[in-house]
Write an enzyme that holds these catalytic residues in place. Structure first.
Site, PDB file in Angstrom:
ATOM      1  N   HIS A 108       0.834  -1.206   0.000  1.00 44.60           N
ATOM      2  CA  HIS A 108       0.000   0.000   0.000  1.00 44.60           C
ATOM      3  C   HIS A 108       0.869   1.256   0.000  1.00 44.60           C
ATOM      4  O   HIS A 108       1.274   1.733   1.060  1.00 44.60           O
ATOM      5  CB  HIS A 108      -0.898   0.004   1.238  1.00 44.60           C
ATOM      6  CG  HIS A 108      -1.777  -1.203   1.341  1.00 44.60           C
ATOM      7  ND1 HIS A 108      -1.316  -2.437   1.745  1.00 44.60           N
ATOM      8  CD2 HIS A 108      -3.104  -1.348   1.076  1.00 44.60           C
ATOM      9  CE1 HIS A 108      -2.320  -3.304   1.725  1.00 44.60           C
ATOM     10  NE2 HIS A 108      -3.414  -2.668   1.326  1.00 44.60           N
ATOM     11  N   HIS A 166     -28.503 -14.986  25.513  1.00 38.81           N
ATOM     12  CA  HIS A 166     -27.442 -14.793  26.503  1.00 38.81           C
ATOM     13  C   HIS A 166     -26.713 -16.082  26.851  1.00 38.81           C
ATOM     14  O   HIS A 166     -25.766 -16.060  27.633  1.00 38.81           O
ATOM     15  CB  HIS A 166     -28.025 -14.177  27.782  1.00 38.81           C
ATOM     16  CG  HIS A 166     -28.319 -12.721  27.643  1.00 38.81           C
ATOM     17  ND1 HIS A 166     -29.022 -12.212  26.585  1.00 38.81           N
ATOM     18  CD2 HIS A 166     -27.993 -11.657  28.423  1.00 38.81           C
ATOM     19  CE1 HIS A 166     -29.126 -10.900  26.716  1.00 38.81           C
ATOM     20  NE2 HIS A 166     -28.498 -10.529  27.820  1.00 38.81           N
ATOM     21  N   GLU A 224     -17.589  -3.635  24.892  1.00 40.38           N
ATOM     22  CA  GLU A 224     -16.761  -4.840  25.018  1.00 40.38           C
ATOM     23  C   GLU A 224     -15.575  -4.845  24.048  1.00 40.38           C
ATOM     24  O   GLU A 224     -14.476  -5.275  24.388  1.00 40.38           O
ATOM     25  CB  GLU A 224     -17.602  -6.106  24.780  1.00 40.38           C
ATOM     26  CG  GLU A 224     -18.698  -6.351  25.795  1.00 40.38           C
ATOM     27  CD  GLU A 224     -19.987  -5.590  25.469  1.00 40.38           C
ATOM     28  OE1 GLU A 224     -20.030  -4.899  24.433  1.00 40.38           O
ATOM     29  OE2 GLU A 224     -20.952  -5.694  26.255  1.00 40.38           O
ATOM     30  N   HIS A 255      -4.133   3.393  -3.344  1.00 34.72           N
ATOM     31  CA  HIS A 255      -4.295   2.803  -2.007  1.00 34.72           C
ATOM     32  C   HIS A 255      -3.504   1.512  -1.793  1.00 34.72           C
ATOM     33  O   HIS A 255      -2.671   1.442  -0.889  1.00 34.72           O
ATOM     34  CB  HIS A 255      -5.774   2.539  -1.715  1.00 34.72           C
ATOM     35  CG  HIS A 255      -5.985   1.575  -0.595  1.00 34.72           C
ATOM     36  ND1 HIS A 255      -5.971   1.954   0.727  1.00 34.72           N
ATOM     37  CD2 HIS A 255      -6.146   0.217  -0.591  1.00 34.72           C
ATOM     38  CE1 HIS A 255      -6.140   0.896   1.492  1.00 34.72           C
ATOM     39  NE2 HIS A 255      -6.247  -0.173   0.716  1.00 34.72           N
TER      40      HIS A 255
HETATM   41  C1  LIG Z   1     -11.544  -4.575   9.894  1.00 31.83           C
HETATM   42  C2  LIG Z   1     -10.997  -4.411   8.520  1.00 31.83           C
HETATM   43  N1  LIG Z   1     -11.833  -4.449   7.479  1.00 31.83           N
HETATM   44  C3  LIG Z   1     -11.360  -4.357   6.216  1.00 31.83           C
HETATM   45  C4  LIG Z   1     -10.016  -4.220   5.984  1.00 31.83           C
HETATM   46  C5  LIG Z   1      -9.467  -4.166   4.573  1.00 31.83           C
HETATM   47  N2  LIG Z   1      -9.030  -2.796   4.273  1.00 31.83           N
HETATM   48  C6  LIG Z   1      -7.745  -2.449   4.333  1.00 31.83           C
HETATM   49  S1  LIG Z   1      -7.527  -0.799   4.107  1.00 31.83           S
HETATM   50  C7  LIG Z   1      -9.167  -0.543   3.930  1.00 31.83           C
HETATM   51  C8  LIG Z   1      -9.767   0.835   3.779  1.00 31.83           C
HETATM   52  C9  LIG Z   1      -8.918   1.795   3.144  1.00 31.83           C
HETATM   53  O1  LIG Z   1      -9.345   3.093   3.409  1.00 31.83           O
HETATM   54  P1  LIG Z   1      -8.604   4.016   4.445  1.00 31.83           P
HETATM   55  O2  LIG Z   1      -8.756   3.460   5.779  1.00 31.83           O
HETATM   56  O3  LIG Z   1      -9.118   5.391   4.229  1.00 31.83           O
HETATM   57  O4  LIG Z   1      -7.084   3.920   4.053  1.00 31.83           O
HETATM   58  P2  LIG Z   1      -6.361   4.673   2.852  1.00 31.83           P
HETATM   59  O5  LIG Z   1      -7.143   4.379   1.609  1.00 31.83           O
HETATM   60  O6  LIG Z   1      -6.371   6.113   3.193  1.00 31.83           O
HETATM   61  O7  LIG Z   1      -5.008   4.076   2.808  1.00 31.83           O
HETATM   62  C10 LIG Z   1      -9.851  -1.738   4.019  1.00 31.83           C
HETATM   63  C11 LIG Z   1     -11.322  -1.859   3.860  1.00 31.83           C
HETATM   64  C12 LIG Z   1      -9.173  -4.177   7.115  1.00 31.83           C
HETATM   65  N3  LIG Z   1      -7.865  -4.064   6.997  1.00 31.83           N
HETATM   66  N4  LIG Z   1      -9.693  -4.249   8.354  1.00 31.83           N
END
Ligand SMILES: Cc1ncc(C[n+]2csc(CCOP(=O)(O)OP(=O)(O)O)c2C)c(N)n1
Length: 677
Positions: free
Chosen positions: A34, A476, A414, A265
């Site tokens: 990334h 529960h 939690e 990204h």
């Molecule tokens: C709980 C979770 N869900 C999904 C992902 C997969 N994932 C990695 S980055 C991302 C989103 C990217 O958007 P952002 O957080 O704005 O990061 P940027 O594009 O700015 O690098 C996702 C959905 C993850 N790492 N963790």
């Protein structure tokens, strides 16, 4: 003056571009990763690490360092670039070149147990923010006890849109705002881009307003303006509230075509785009090459806190010797010898005065004995304090701005509780333990999994551990949760059967330095089963013979927790009817299955009939009883009724165990008959 500013800006840009170049080149070499976040957040990181963060690359574990949490773990190259540039010994250029390769120090997402200088393992979005709440909390708790001379540091988080969209962020923000964790500073990489495209596809939250509503300072700045970043951090450091700085950035900053788009990204930029980025950023060096003057400037920044570190060492040395010994013991995570004494005392009392009590209540008695001997234990409950019995009389409550205490009301949060506990354990100096219902372990699961992966000592007290909770009904009543927790590697799931076993299981959880434990405890009363004092911790090997057979055993009964007493009653009945029976208590199936073959074989025994009893699903028990063994437990969800009715309805009774034994014996007697036919 103007010239100076221009030079300073040029120097800053070059330093930030070093992060950008290393990141895009490493992702390109790995053919995955990334680049967008590190390139976009390079300015924020440069300002923070070269002007504010207190740390010492020569001693990555210096206890009074500021913590930096990259909550958006996918941007790992930001962190690896920083560690290399700042001079962390383990992070060489070779490791950067081996980004995402087997056995490198540069795994896809940051792993604290692999890479020195990485504070926590991130990747599942939102977890890092939760960890940071725990780190900031641990800092305040220790500062309240040992004083600002030896405990005084900030916790910084770099969080992305994804971190702030995850539900856990709501819990983390609300709790830290409430507690006034003023040394928690979140730098929000506000780039408006996620994987699917523009953030506006799925979100329109005003994050500044959201944080403010939760009691934070929050402001919006240009995340590519170093002076604006510095000013905002300075203000944050002085605040009496936690601070969120929304830093407007461009994802993939510098990439001519892909900057500002989702294309930057999560995949390599490609040769053309990288060439274009080099031109745009004025970066005229080959891949992985950092010019000497620039590396020197970074290394100088890395050495900024050496003096502060030295002075801290001196202040620690100057502490009164008992305070210093205690401080060092806490930081090392060593238990006081008084802990085993407290456990022994409870066992003594249990043997001298056997009582019918619920294991949640038993746990409270153990805590009563422990809490003074282990002041590093910080308890809490997610709004079920009276039900979980995690607060004893001697535990002052931590409250907003007042951190001298041993108990925290986590609220109905939690997930954040579990994530923050991980952060507390990672910070060091405290041993967090929680309280909720076992069924809500699902709400903690992502964090428990990370605690296991990170090998962190956190202890979850999870009560109401079966249909035995009764009237609250199937919503529960956990049925699959014991198996689900046992399925996570490095989680020890304890289900003690009485007060003595509860004391032993608490001891094992505390002594487990490298991983989480869950104590599954009953709401309903259970009879005392261990009525003679044993010096040895019989739970330590996971399972042990509680009641031997008279002569050669025909039937072996295995059970955990509340069902062990049913087995004892069934044994009495079977023995009476001439069927020699033994009972094995299995307080921790995980530990038992980790024993050597010889011990397992001895405990499983060679009785022809094996029956396991647990008021939960069968999954996992075949390891003891085999696929042809009999299991008495649940096959579906429970129901709402007084618990004794439920045990009868679902056939988890002494009579059912006896009947199953006879049926199995009958089966066996039939086999030769059938063969004859
Ligand atoms: C709980 C979770 N869900 C999904 C992902 C997969 N994932 C990695 S980055 C991302 C989103 C990217 O958007 P952002 O957080 O704005 O990061 P940027 O594009 O700015 O690098 C996702 C959905 C993850 N790492 N963790």
């Amino acid at each position: 003056m103007r010239d100076e500013r221009v030079t300073a800006r040029a120097n800053h840009d070059r330093m930030a571009n070093a992060i950008r170049a290393l990141s895009m080149d490493a992702v390109e070499a790995a053919k995955s990763g990334h680049p967008g976040l590190p390139m976009g957040a390079a300015d924020i990181a440069t300002v923070l690490f070269t002007r504010f963060l207190k740390f010492d690359p020569a001693d990555p574990k210096w206890p009074d360092r500021d913590r930096f949490v990259l909550s958006a773990g996918h941007g790992s190259m930001l962190l690896y670039s920083l560690l290399y540039l700042l001079g962390y010994k383990g992070m060489t250029l070779d490791e950067i070149k081996r980004f995402r390769q087997l056995d490198s120090k540069t795994p896809g997402h940051p792993e604290n147990f692999i890479t020195e200088g990485v504070e926590t393992t991130t990747g599942p979005l939102g977890q890092g923010l939760g960890n940071a709440v725990g780190m900031a909390l641990a800092e305040r708790i220790l500062a309240a006890e040992f004083g600002p001379d030896v405990v005084d540091h900030y916790t910084y988080v770099l969080a992305s849109d994804g971190d702030l969209m995850e539900g856990i962020s709501h819990e983390a923000i609300a709790l830290s705002g409430h507690l006034k964790l003023s040394k928690l500073i979140v730098l929000f990489d506000d780039n408006g881009i996620t994987i699917d495209g523009k953030l506006s596809l799925s979100d329109s939250t005003d994050q500044v307003a959201r944080f403010k509503a939760a009691g934070w300072n929050a402001s919006k700045i240009d995340g590519h303006d170093p002076e604006a970043i510095a000013k905002a951090i300075e203000a944050a450091q002085k605040s009496d509230k936690p601070t969120m700085i929304a830093c407007r950035t461009t994802i993939g900053f510098g990439a001519p075509k892909k900057a500002g788009t989702a294309e930057a990204h999560g995949s390599p930029l490609g040769a053309d785009e990288i060439k274009g980025a080099r031109e745009k950023l004025g970066w005229n060096y080959p891949a992985f090459e950092i010019p000497k003057d620039l590396l020197d400037a970074w290394r100088k920044a890395g050495a900024r806190s050496q003096d502060a570190h030295k002075k801290w060492n001196e202040r620690v040395k100057a502490l009164p010797s008992d305070k210093r010994t205690e401080f060092e013991r806490r930081l090392a995570g060593r238990l006081s010898p008084a802990v085993s004494g407290a456990v022994r005392m409870v066992k003594e009392q249990a043997a001298a005065n056997p009582k019918e009590i619920a294991t949640r209540k038993a746990s409270e008695s153990v805590l009563d004995a422990l809490i003074e001997k282990a002041p590093e234990m910080i308890g809490g409950s997610a709004d079920l304090t009276g039900s979980n019995n995690t607060k004893t009389k001697g535990m002052p409550v931590i409250s907003p701005g007042e951190f001298k205490g041993q108990f925290l009301h986590w609220g109905i949060r939690e997930h954040c509780m579990a994530a923050a506990m991980n952060g507390m354990a990672l910070h060091g100096g405290v041993i967090p333990f929680s309280g909720t219902f076992l069924v809500f372990s699902d709400y903690c699961r992502p964090s428990i999994r990370l605690a296991a992966l990170m090998e962190q000592r956190v202890i979850h007290v999870m009560t109401h551990d079966s249909i035995g909770l009764g009237e609250d009904g199937p919503t529960h009543q956990p049925v699959e949760h014991l198996a689900a927790l046992r399925a996570i590697p490095n989680v020890d799931l304890f289900r003690p059967a009485d007060l003595t076993e509860t004391a032993e299981c608490w001891q094992l959880a505390l002594e487990k330095m490298k991983g989480p434990s869950v104590l599954a405890l009953t709401r309903q009363n259970l009879p005392a089963l261990r009525t003679t004092l044993e010096e040895k911790n019989l739970c330590a090997l996971g399972a042990y013979e509680l009641a031997p057979a008279k002569g050669k055993a025909q039937v072996s009964l295995f059970a955990s927790g509340s069902e062990v007493s049913l087995c004892i009653a069934a044994k009495t009945e079977l023995d009476k009817q001439g069927v020699s029976t033994r009972v094995v208590s299995v307080p921790c199936l995980d530990l038992f299955l980790a024993q050597d073959e010889k011990y397992r074989a001895a405990i499983i025994g060679d009785a022809p009939i094996k029956i396991a009893v647990e008021a939960a699903i069968r999954l996992g028990w075949d390891a003891i009883i085999g696929t042809d063994g009999r299991f008495i437990g649940m096959t579906g969800f429970g129901a709402s009724a007084p618990y004794k009715d439920l045990y009868r309805r679902f056939g988890i009774t002494t009579e059912a165990i006896v009947a199953a034994a006879f049926a199995a014996l009958g089966d066996r007697r039939e086999i030769p008959h059938k063969e004859r036919a």
